[in-house]
Design a protein around this motif. Structure first.
Motif, PDB file in Angstrom:
ATOM      1  N   PHE A  82     -16.693  26.436  58.122  1.00 12.26           N
ATOM      2  CA  PHE A  82     -16.460  24.994  58.036  1.00 12.26           C
ATOM      3  C   PHE A  82     -17.769  24.234  57.833  1.00 12.26           C
ATOM      4  O   PHE A  82     -17.866  23.362  56.961  1.00 12.26           O
ATOM      5  CB  PHE A  82     -15.764  24.510  59.298  1.00 12.26           C
ATOM      6  N   LEU A  83     -18.787  24.558  58.625  1.00  9.73           N
ATOM      7  CA  LEU A  83     -20.064  23.851  58.511  1.00  9.73           C
ATOM      8  C   LEU A  83     -20.747  24.143  57.179  1.00  9.73           C
ATOM      9  O   LEU A  83     -21.358  23.248  56.586  1.00  9.73           O
ATOM     10  CB  LEU A  83     -20.978  24.253  59.667  1.00  9.73           C
ATOM     11  N   GLY A  84     -20.638  25.385  56.702  1.00  2.69           N
ATOM     12  CA  GLY A  84     -21.215  25.709  55.409  1.00  2.69           C
ATOM     13  C   GLY A  84     -20.559  24.932  54.288  1.00  2.69           C
ATOM     14  O   GLY A  84     -21.237  24.430  53.376  1.00  2.69           O
ATOM     15  N   TRP A  85     -19.233  24.819  54.344  1.00  2.93           N
ATOM     16  CA  TRP A  85     -18.507  24.047  53.334  1.00  2.93           C
ATOM     17  C   TRP A  85     -18.918  22.578  53.370  1.00  2.93           C
ATOM     18  O   TRP A  85     -19.198  21.971  52.330  1.00  2.93           O
ATOM     19  CB  TRP A  85     -17.007  24.167  53.573  1.00  2.93           C
ATOM     20  N   TYR A  86     -18.982  21.987  54.565  1.00  7.69           N
ATOM     21  CA  TYR A  86     -19.330  20.566  54.653  1.00  7.69           C
ATOM     22  C   TYR A  86     -20.779  20.341  54.222  1.00  7.69           C
ATOM     23  O   TYR A  86     -21.101  19.330  53.604  1.00  7.69           O
ATOM     24  CB  TYR A  86     -19.124  20.056  56.077  1.00  7.69           C
ATOM     25  N   GLY A  87     -21.661  21.291  54.524  1.00  9.93           N
ATOM     26  CA  GLY A  87     -23.045  21.171  54.079  1.00  9.93           C
ATOM     27  C   GLY A  87     -23.144  21.170  52.563  1.00  9.93           C
ATOM     28  O   GLY A  87     -23.903  20.389  51.977  1.00  9.93           O
ATOM     29  N   ALA A  88     -22.361  22.022  51.914  1.00 13.34           N
ATOM     30  CA  ALA A  88     -22.355  22.068  50.455  1.00 13.34           C
ATOM     31  C   ALA A  88     -21.847  20.756  49.867  1.00 13.34           C
ATOM     32  O   ALA A  88     -22.378  20.257  48.859  1.00 13.34           O
ATOM     33  CB  ALA A  88     -21.482  23.232  49.970  1.00 13.34           C
ATOM     34  N   VAL A  89     -20.817  20.171  50.516  1.00 15.49           N
ATOM     35  CA  VAL A  89     -20.291  18.877  50.063  1.00 15.49           C
ATOM     36  C   VAL A  89     -21.366  17.803  50.178  1.00 15.49           C
ATOM     37  O   VAL A  89     -21.524  16.951  49.289  1.00 15.49           O
ATOM     38  CB  VAL A  89     -19.042  18.489  50.881  1.00 15.49           C
ATOM     39  N   ALA A  90     -22.123  17.823  51.286  1.00 20.46           N
ATOM     40  CA  ALA A  90     -23.176  16.820  51.486  1.00 20.46           C
ATOM     41  C   ALA A  90     -24.267  16.960  50.423  1.00 20.46           C
ATOM     42  O   ALA A  90     -24.752  15.952  49.884  1.00 20.46           O
ATOM     43  CB  ALA A  90     -23.776  16.971  52.888  1.00 20.46           C
TER      44      ALA A  90
END
Length: 208
Positions: A82-90
């Motif tokens: 989840f955190l990796g996905w949100y980091g990529a979005v950011a």
């Protein structure tokens, strides 16, 4: 009376120390506050979630979680994804024009905003390993009749913090009227999320 005050203050201080550290959930609330987007529901969700987790810890859920095989591994892997996905979005926002949107321009639906808040809250293994276990351990040393006071102190800290973070973010709006400020924020968010994801993966490999 002194016992009631000290117990309330103890719950307040411990919770304040846990939630005031800059983390994924706080950064999400801050960004939503800057965009003035669904701030009330998100603040309420975070406070209610804290209430559930703290109450679970005080009720003894922390000790039960320690006995569940593989739970820490599962939480670490889920949180890392989840955190990796949100980091990529950011990082993607920082590289495109979407990072230049100012207050009110995010376009996130209420359901999507609450889903994000839920992810940052319940997919973070530290919520269980720190908050639930720690609050459970501390409350076990408190007389049973004073434990509701301990929970009340903890929830007071949660209400004050998330309200100030969500609704106070608007005072930073003049700074974030500049596109460069949003880019910097998204780069910081992306870096934090990816770093936390890597940390969780390392933890998961240690557990495997």
């Amino acid at each position: 009376m002194t016992d009631i005050f000290s117990t309330f203050a103890n719950g307040f201080a411990i919770t304040a120390a846990l939630i005031m550290a800059i983390g994924a959930q706080n950064m999400f609330v801050l960004r939503q506050g800057l965009q003035r987007e669904h701030v009330g529901p998100i603040v309420l969700f975070c406070v209610v979630s804290d209430g559930i987790l703290i109450s679970a810890g005080v009720a003894g859920m922390g000790a039960a979680l320690e006995l569940v095989p593989g739970l820490s591994l599962f939480l670490s892997l889920g949180g890392a994804c989840f955190l990796g996905w949100y980091g990529a979005v950011a990082f993607r926002r920082a590289a495109t024009s979407s990072s230049m949107q100012v207050a009110g321009g995010g376009g996130k639906t209420l359901v999507a905003a609450l889903a994000g808040a839920a992810g940052f809250t319940f997919l973070n293994p530290h919520v269980y390993l720190d908050t639930v276990l720690l609050m459970g351990a501390v409350s076990s040393t408190i007389a049973e009749q004073l434990r509701p006071v301990f929970v009340a102190g903890a929830l007071t800290a949660s209400v004050i913090w998330f309200t100030a973070l969500g609704f106070g973010a608007r005072f930073l709006s003049p700074l974030f009227a500049r596109p460069a400020a949003w880019k910097i924020l998204d780069i910081l968010v992306g870096t934090m999320m990816v770093t936390m994801a890597i940390g969780l993966l390392v933890h998961a490999f240690d557990l495997a």
